[in-house]
Structures are given as structure tokens and as C-alpha cells.
Design a protein around this motif. Structure first.
Motif, PDB file in Angstrom:
ATOM      1  N   HIS A   1       0.820  -1.209   0.000  1.00  0.00           N
ATOM      2  CA  HIS A   1       0.000   0.000   0.000  1.00  0.00           C
ATOM      3  C   HIS A   1       0.858   1.266   0.000  1.00  0.00           C
ATOM      4  N   THR A   2       1.778   1.310  -0.949  1.00  0.00           N
ATOM      5  CA  THR A   2       2.684   2.444  -1.113  1.00  0.00           C
ATOM      6  C   THR A   2       2.641   2.888  -2.575  1.00  0.00           C
TER       7      THR A   2
ATOM      8  N   GLY B   1       2.092   8.121   5.616  1.00  0.00           N
ATOM      9  CA  GLY B   1       1.451   9.251   4.964  1.00  0.00           C
ATOM     10  C   GLY B   1       2.272   9.800   3.805  1.00  0.00           C
ATOM     11  N   LEU B   2       2.066  11.093   3.498  1.00  0.00           N
ATOM     12  CA  LEU B   2       2.690  11.719   2.337  1.00  0.00           C
ATOM     13  C   LEU B   2       4.014  12.360   2.715  1.00  0.00           C
ATOM     14  N   GLN B   3       5.047  12.102   1.902  1.00  0.00           N
ATOM     15  CA  GLN B   3       6.381  12.643   2.149  1.00  0.00           C
ATOM     16  C   GLN B   3       6.957  13.188   0.848  1.00  0.00           C
ATOM     17  N   LEU B   4       7.531  14.392   0.910  1.00  0.00           N
ATOM     18  CA  LEU B   4       8.273  14.932  -0.231  1.00  0.00           C
ATOM     19  C   LEU B   4       9.641  14.264  -0.272  1.00  0.00           C
ATOM     20  N   VAL B   5       9.946  13.627  -1.390  1.00  0.00           N
ATOM     21  CA  VAL B   5      11.224  12.914  -1.519  1.00  0.00           C
ATOM     22  C   VAL B   5      12.293  13.820  -2.099  1.00  0.00           C
ATOM     23  N   GLU B   6      11.942  14.567  -3.156  1.00  0.00           N
ATOM     24  CA  GLU B   6      12.952  15.377  -3.837  1.00  0.00           C
ATOM     25  C   GLU B   6      12.276  16.381  -4.768  1.00  0.00           C
TER      26      GLU B   6
ATOM     27  N   GLY C   1      13.757   0.915  -1.049  1.00  0.00           N
ATOM     28  CA  GLY C   1      12.351   1.261  -0.933  1.00  0.00           C
ATOM     29  C   GLY C   1      12.069   2.733  -1.114  1.00  0.00           C
ATOM     30  N   ARG C   2      13.051   3.483  -1.588  1.00  0.00           N
ATOM     31  CA  ARG C   2      12.890   4.923  -1.816  1.00  0.00           C
ATOM     32  C   ARG C   2      12.572   5.158  -3.282  1.00  0.00           C
TER      33      ARG C   2
END
Length: 217
Positions: free
Chosen positions: A144-145, A169-174, A196-197
Motif C-alpha cells: 500500500h505504497t 502518509g505523504l512525504q516529499l522525496v525530492e 524502498g525509496r
């Protein structure tokens, strides 16, 4: 008349026209999905899951339904102009739909949902993103990602890469460092690293060279 089969379901399309209508102005196509004794009328195009166990089916009124093609059960309904962006196996999918209808401007913006089955009949829906900016790319992830790219606030702004998971939840990666050279957000390609990134690169022209350039870090 023509028919298409999705799993145990059959969609029958019947085209009819008034007599002597040489320009086909009166012609219409009526489509019905049948699963055993279950009939779902006024259907349109269908987007089946990888093995055809389920399908997202467009309706004549513009909405979309999620159907179990083995039983004919309608598991969930989605607003007008919804579309499957990606099936993550037979039990999970990413759906996008317009954010809202604006007077004089029509439908604008994007809503991103991750939809999954907890069991054969229990459906979960999580709204991952709602906003006016477009979402040019999405990618299924494990457990569920999902990852998605979000266009910049202006045509000159850099796109952003996000990760969403049920647990975190929601994360800004870049944020892409500056404009995409020689291209735009539609050139982005998303992937997952071994850790997993989410990761991304941009296809460069000419496309037949199959070059995908990562952001300068």
C-alpha cells in the motif's frame, strides 16, 4: 454487435441507427456488462486488472465503477472522468479524477487515490493528493505504497517527487533541481530503489537512444 470478455464478464456492444440514416447521425451504441445473471447496463470502456478478476468500467453518465468480474458486484463508484493510472496487481490500483468543476473553466486539478482490497469484498480508498497541479507520473509500490510526480506551480517551476504509504502518509522525496533540460514533466520516469525509496530520471531526446538522465545531485 460485438462482444468483449473480461474474466467471467462479457460486455456486449449493440449499435443501432434509424432507417435510411445515411450519415449515421442518429446512430448510438448501447453496451451491457453481463456476469452470469447480473446485468449492468449503460457501460462503456473497461480497464481490467492484470488477470481480469476486476475491472474499472466507465458509465454513460461519465462516472466509473469498480466491478468484480467473477460475481458482477460493484465494489465502489468514482466521480466523472476518473481513470485508472495503474493496476498494482489484481487487488490494488491508482485512480485519478478531476479535483472540481470550475464555473466557466470546466474540470481542473487532480485527485489521486490508492484503492485496495482488504478481502474479496472489503475495499479501502485513500486520498493521497488533491490539488490544482497535474500529476504526470504515478508508480505502484509495495504494501500500500505509491510514488508520484507533481508538476511545478508554474511552467517554469521544478516538479516534485512524493512517496505515500499507509503507515507514514505523504512525504516529499525530492524537488528536481531546476527545469528539465530539453523536456518537461511528461518525460519523467519513476522507479524504486532497493532501499524502498522512489527515484526518478528524465528521458532525453532523441527518445530512440533510450537515455534517462537522473537529476543533478
Amino acid at each position: 454487435m460485438r462482444s468483449e470478455t473480461i474474466g467471467s464478464a462479457v460486455i456486449t456492444h449493440v449499435r443501432s441507427c434509424e432507417v435510411l440514416d445515411w450519415e449515421s447521425g442518429s446512430c448510438r451504441t448501447d453496451s451491457v456488462m453481463t456476469v452470469g445473471s447480473v446485468r449492468i447496463p449503460e457501460v462503456g470502456n473497461a480497464s481490467p486488472s492484470p488477470t481480469g478478476q476486476r475491472a474499472m468500467v466507465d458509465m454513460r453518465d461519465g462516472t466509473t465503477i469498480l466491478v468484480d468480474t467473477r460475481s458482477g458486484e460493484i465494489h465502489s463508484r468514482f466521480p466523472v472522468f476518473s481513470q485508472v493510472r495503474e493496476w498494482c496487481g489484481d487487488s490494488e490500483l491508482i485512480v485519478t479524477s478531476p479535483l472540481a468543476h470550475f464555473e466557466g473553466e470546466g474540470y481542473k486539478g487532480t485527485t489521486v487515490e490508492l484503492v485496495w482490497f482488504e478481502s474479496d469484498t472489503e475495499v479501502r480508498r485513500a486520498v493521497v493528493h488533491k490539488g490544482l497541479r497535474a500529476v504526470p507520473r504515478v508508480l505502484c509500490g509495495p504494501a500500500h505504497t505509491l510514488a508520484f510526480a507533481l508538476e511545478g506551480k508554474t511552467p517554469e517551476s521544478a516538479p516534485e517527487l512524493y512517496r505515500w504509504s499507509q503507515a507514514e502518509g505523504l512525504q516529499l522525496v525530492e524537488t528536481w533541481p531546476g527545469p528539465i533540460e530539453g523536456g518537461g514533466p511528461s518525460d519523467l520516469v519513476l522507479s524504486w530503489s532497493s532501499s524502498g525509496r522512489p527515484d526518478w530520471c528524465a528521458r532525453s531526446r532523441p527518445y530512440d537512444l533510450n537515455r534517462c538522465v537522473p537529476p543533478a545531485r
